[in-house]
Design a protein around this motif. Structure first.
Motif, PDB file in Angstrom:
ATOM      1  N   GLY A  62       0.861  -1.276   0.119  1.00 37.87           N
ATOM      2  CA  GLY A  62      -0.057  -0.099  -0.038  1.00 37.87           C
ATOM      3  C   GLY A  62       0.917   1.283  -0.044  1.00 37.87           C
ATOM      4  N   SER A  63       0.153   2.566  -0.132  1.00 39.70           N
ATOM      5  CA  SER A  63       0.854   3.706  -0.023  1.00 39.70           C
ATOM      6  C   SER A  63       1.558   3.975   1.424  1.00 39.70           C
ATOM      7  N   GLY A  64       1.848   5.062   1.581  1.00 39.32           N
ATOM      8  CA  GLY A  64       2.571   5.389   3.043  1.00 39.32           C
ATOM      9  C   GLY A  64       1.415   5.359   4.125  1.00 39.32           C
ATOM     10  N   SER A  65       0.085   5.870   3.701  1.00 35.86           N
ATOM     11  CA  SER A  65      -0.741   6.204   4.816  1.00 35.86           C
ATOM     12  C   SER A  65      -1.286   4.775   5.372  1.00 35.86           C
ATOM     13  N   PHE A  66      -1.247   3.666   4.291  1.00 35.02           N
ATOM     14  CA  PHE A  66      -1.440   2.049   5.002  1.00 35.02           C
ATOM     15  C   PHE A  66      -0.407   1.817   6.084  1.00 35.02           C
ATOM     16  N   ALA A  89      -1.680  18.379   7.420  1.00 38.70           N
ATOM     17  CA  ALA A  89      -2.615  17.383   7.153  1.00 38.70           C
ATOM     18  C   ALA A  89      -2.220  15.971   7.360  1.00 38.70           C
ATOM     19  N   TYR A  90      -1.186  15.636   7.255  1.00 37.04           N
ATOM     20  CA  TYR A  90      -0.739  14.200   7.729  1.00 37.04           C
ATOM     21  C   TYR A  90      -0.701  13.863   9.151  1.00 37.04           C
ATOM     22  N   GLY A  91      -0.580  15.070  10.063  1.00 36.56           N
ATOM     23  CA  GLY A  91      -0.998  14.648  11.432  1.00 36.56           C
ATOM     24  C   GLY A  91      -2.440  14.677  11.578  1.00 36.56           C
ATOM     25  N   GLU A  92      -3.239  15.582  11.072  1.00 35.99           N
ATOM     26  CA  GLU A  92      -4.685  15.423  10.881  1.00 35.99           C
ATOM     27  C   GLU A  92      -4.987  13.901  10.472  1.00 35.99           C
ATOM     28  N   ARG A  93      -4.577  13.447   9.534  1.00 37.98           N
ATOM     29  CA  ARG A  93      -4.972  12.106   8.841  1.00 37.98           C
ATOM     30  C   ARG A  93      -4.680  11.006   9.939  1.00 37.98           C
ATOM     31  N   MET A  94      -3.917  11.153  10.871  1.00 36.69           N
ATOM     32  CA  MET A  94      -3.691  10.263  11.913  1.00 36.69           C
ATOM     33  C   MET A  94      -4.823  10.406  13.107  1.00 36.69           C
ATOM     34  N   MET A 136       3.791  11.725  15.993  1.00 34.42           N
ATOM     35  CA  MET A 136       4.074  12.950  15.293  1.00 34.42           C
ATOM     36  C   MET A 136       4.623  12.757  14.164  1.00 34.42           C
ATOM     37  N   VAL A 137       4.488  13.725  13.077  1.00 34.68           N
ATOM     38  CA  VAL A 137       5.182  13.777  11.784  1.00 34.68           C
ATOM     39  C   VAL A 137       6.616  14.378  11.776  1.00 34.68           C
ATOM     40  N   HIS A 138       7.557  13.659  11.054  1.00 36.59           N
ATOM     41  CA  HIS A 138       8.749  14.549  11.150  1.00 36.59           C
ATOM     42  C   HIS A 138       8.970  15.698  10.082  1.00 36.59           C
ATOM     43  N   SER A 139       8.739  15.136   8.563  1.00 36.81           N
ATOM     44  CA  SER A 139       8.869  16.346   7.893  1.00 36.81           C
ATOM     45  C   SER A 139       7.306  16.557   7.440  1.00 36.81           C
ATOM     46  N   GLU A 140       6.818  17.563   7.820  1.00 38.89           N
ATOM     47  CA  GLU A 140       5.168  17.579   7.538  1.00 38.89           C
ATOM     48  C   GLU A 140       5.317  17.997   6.113  1.00 38.89           C
ATOM     49  N   THR A 141       4.832  17.282   5.337  1.00 34.65           N
ATOM     50  CA  THR A 141       4.812  17.524   3.828  1.00 34.65           C
ATOM     51  C   THR A 141       3.803  18.582   3.361  1.00 34.65           C
ATOM     52  N   THR A 142       2.962  18.921   4.247  1.00 27.34           N
ATOM     53  CA  THR A 142       1.910  19.971   3.877  1.00 27.34           C
ATOM     54  C   THR A 142       2.322  21.120   3.599  1.00 27.34           C
ATOM     55  N   VAL A 165       6.749   7.343  15.062  1.00 25.31           N
ATOM     56  CA  VAL A 165       6.997   8.877  14.171  1.00 25.31           C
ATOM     57  C   VAL A 165       6.670   8.479  12.679  1.00 25.31           C
ATOM     58  N   ASP A 166       6.186   9.444  12.157  1.00 25.27           N
ATOM     59  CA  ASP A 166       5.972   9.364  10.522  1.00 25.27           C
ATOM     60  C   ASP A 166       6.949   9.998   9.980  1.00 25.27           C
ATOM     61  N   ALA A 167       8.074   9.358   9.467  1.00 20.11           N
ATOM     62  CA  ALA A 167       9.037  10.148   8.771  1.00 20.11           C
ATOM     63  C   ALA A 167       9.177   9.769   7.252  1.00 20.11           C
ATOM     64  N   MET A 168       7.854   9.687   6.892  1.00 22.54           N
ATOM     65  CA  MET A 168       7.549   9.294   5.466  1.00 22.54           C
ATOM     66  C   MET A 168       8.314  10.287   4.251  1.00 22.54           C
ATOM     67  N   SER A 169       8.431  11.439   4.464  1.00 23.06           N
ATOM     68  CA  SER A 169       9.041  12.121   3.396  1.00 23.06           C
ATOM     69  C   SER A 169      10.599  12.542   3.893  1.00 23.06           C
ATOM     70  N   SER A 170      11.193  12.307   5.251  1.00 25.76           N
ATOM     71  CA  SER A 170      12.391  12.506   5.700  1.00 25.76           C
ATOM     72  C   SER A 170      13.424  11.482   5.426  1.00 25.76           C
ATOM     73  N   ASN A 191       8.021   5.083  -2.209  1.00 28.40           N
ATOM     74  CA  ASN A 191       8.404   6.301  -3.142  1.00 28.40           C
ATOM     75  C   ASN A 191       8.835   7.566  -2.728  1.00 28.40           C
ATOM     76  N   LYS A 192       9.438   7.699  -1.507  1.00 31.59           N
ATOM     77  CA  LYS A 192       9.810   9.107  -1.118  1.00 31.59           C
ATOM     78  C   LYS A 192      11.387   9.002  -1.216  1.00 31.59           C
ATOM     79  N   CYS A 193      12.135   9.409  -0.249  1.00 29.22           N
ATOM     80  CA  CYS A 193      13.628   9.729  -0.661  1.00 29.22           C
ATOM     81  C   CYS A 193      14.519   8.786  -0.737  1.00 29.22           C
TER      82      CYS A 193
HETATM   83  C1  LIG Z   1       3.344  11.007   1.572  1.00 29.35           C
HETATM   84  C2  LIG Z   1       3.060  11.069   3.122  1.00 29.35           C
HETATM   85  C3  LIG Z   1       2.313  10.244   3.971  1.00 29.35           C
HETATM   86  C4  LIG Z   1       1.583   9.039   3.016  1.00 29.35           C
HETATM   87  O1  LIG Z   1       0.884   9.529   2.057  1.00 29.35           O
HETATM   88  P1  LIG Z   1       0.428   8.506   0.974  1.00 29.35           P
HETATM   89  O2  LIG Z   1      -0.378   9.233   0.036  1.00 29.35           O
HETATM   90  O3  LIG Z   1      -0.565   7.392   1.517  1.00 29.35           O
HETATM   91  O4  LIG Z   1       1.488   7.676   0.413  1.00 29.35           O
HETATM   92  C5  LIG Z   1       2.176  10.357   4.936  1.00 29.35           C
HETATM   93  N1  LIG Z   1       2.917  11.021   5.635  1.00 29.35           N
HETATM   94  C6  LIG Z   1       3.693  12.032   5.216  1.00 29.35           C
HETATM   95  C7  LIG Z   1       4.418  13.260   6.064  1.00 29.35           C
HETATM   96  C8  LIG Z   1       3.809  12.232   3.753  1.00 29.35           C
HETATM   97  O5  LIG Z   1       4.560  12.965   3.315  1.00 29.35           O
END
Ligand SMILES: *Cc1c(COP(=O)(O)O)cnc(C)c1O
Length: 369
Positions: A62-66, A89-94, A136-142, A165-170, A191-193
């Motif tokens: 799945g994607s990162g959110s999974f 937005a990614y903190g809010e998604r949690m 918490m999110v490390h790099s808030e991609t928002t 820690v959501d370090a998805m984009s860091s 699919n990030k760094c």
């Molecule tokens: C990309 C990202 C996600 C996951 O997003 P998906 O669209 O599910 O891949 C989660 N948190 C952060 C901070 C992101 O940058």
């Protein structure tokens, strides 16, 4: 037009050699293929500075959110309480994930252009002993802000709580000493760094904490412990694995090593980012995030003032010339974003800024008439 580069926070522009790995169809139970998964898991621990005795890596489809949903819904039990720290937005998604799953939680919200305060987190934890986990999110991609997970880790671990820690984009671009900080679960995706293609998330888990979660999962497919239990045997995934994505990711890891690891990759992104911000400021654009906490991944710019600016028009103009930029996501202002990760170099930033300049000049001339 099929030949633009992505200046987005993932999926991002990958190398042709990573893409070429996907031309062969692997068999999921073949030993060679299962070994690929095992090698990936080992390398991820290394990147996280996490020892194999204390930590283990789990990959999940799945994607990162999974991946985030898998951790929150598998680790936080019915007796537990989660503190979600959100400044984007990614903190809010949690919080949405927690709502869906019926997880007991509280939220500490910081403004989108401010990093959460460790002192405030300390106060929240002191006042509420029922809180067992903090996330918490490390790099808030928002916004592109880089949150200070180090000072928060100190407070959370000092208070004896578990830290997610959501370090998805860091992850892979900003060095994170996971074991030293005592992070219990850290999540990122293909699919990030690391510069793979989308299709799975990965989680570096404290082994003991993962094993304690057995039987707590609220979902079958996202059961982190069950996924690990199967994968730990010989590298076979529990359900169909995204084979093409996995071999592409293995290649992406090799290319990252060849580039010089996190240091070199993070350095390239940082250089891209600094060049971009400097050139955009020269053209009169203002950044949403202050330089002191701007991360190297993605930058939010305000729409220019005093022009009848159309993002859609500018987007199309830039895309025709070879680059895809990103709309804004902050709620209180009109913004757009430019990612500086992926197979992107300073020459791309120079080209992009020339295109911006051209566009602004055309726009100015139009307004003058
Ligand atoms: C990309 C990202 C996600 C996951 O997003 P998906 O669209 O599910 O891949 C989660 N948190 C952060 C901070 C992101 O940058």
């Amino acid at each position: 037009m099929k030949n633009y580069k992505l200046l987005t926070p993932g999926p991002l522009t990958t190398t042709d050699t990573v893409k070429a790995e996907m031309l062969f169809d692997y068999c999921t139970w073949d030993d060679d293929y299962k070994q690929v998964t095992q090698v990936i898991r080992k390398k991820l621990l290394k990147l996280a500075h996490a020892s194999e005795e204390t930590y283990t890596a789990v990959l999940i489809q799945g994607s990162g959110s999974f991946g985030v949903e898998s951790v929150l819904t598998s680790i936080i039990g019915d007796e537990d309480k989660l503190l979600i720290i959100a400044n984007g937005a990614y903190g809010e998604r949690m919080t949405e994930i927690a709502d869906y799953a019926g997880i007991n939680y509280v939220v500490y919200r910081a403004h989108y252009n401010e990093t959460p305060s460790a002192k405030r987190i300390q106060e929240i934890l002191d006042a509420d002993p029922a809180i067992t986990h903090v996330t918490m999110v490390h790099s808030e991609t928002t916004s592109g802000i880089l949150n200070d997970i180090e000072s928060v880790a100190k407070v959370v671990k000092g208070a004896g709580r578990d830290f997610i820690v959501d370090a998805m984009s860091s992850f892979g671009a900003v060095d994170i000493p996971v074991e030293k900080l005592g992070i219990d679960f850290i999540i990122s995706s293909a699919n990030k760094c690391i510069q793979g293609v989308p299709g799975f998330a990965f989680i570096i888990c404290n082994r003991e904490k993962l094993q304690e979660s057995k039987g707590k999962a609220r979902s079958l497919s996202l059961d982190l412990y069950a996924q690990w239990e199967t994968m730990e045997k010989d590298g076979k995934w529990r359900f169909t694995s995204p084979t093409h994505v996995v071999v592409a990711f293995a290649k992406a890891l090799e290319e990252m090593e060849a580039e010089g690891g996190i240091q070199a990759r993070g350095g390239r992104y940082r250089a891209n980012n600094q060049l971009l911000v400097r050139k955009m400021k020269e053209m009169g654009f203002k950044t949403y995030i202050d330089d002191t906490c701007q991360g190297p991944i993605i930058t939010t710019f305000f729409y220019p003032e005093d022009t009848n600016f159309s993002f859609a028009e500018m987007y199309a103009y830039i895309k025709e010339r070879g680059y895809a930029i990103y709309p804004g996501k902050v709620t209180e202002a009109e913004t757009f974003r430019i990612g500086t990760i992926g197979e992107i170099y300073e020459e791309d930033i120079v080209k992009l800024c020339d295109i911006f300049k051209e566009y602004l000049e055309i726009n100015d001339r139009r307004e003058a008439v």
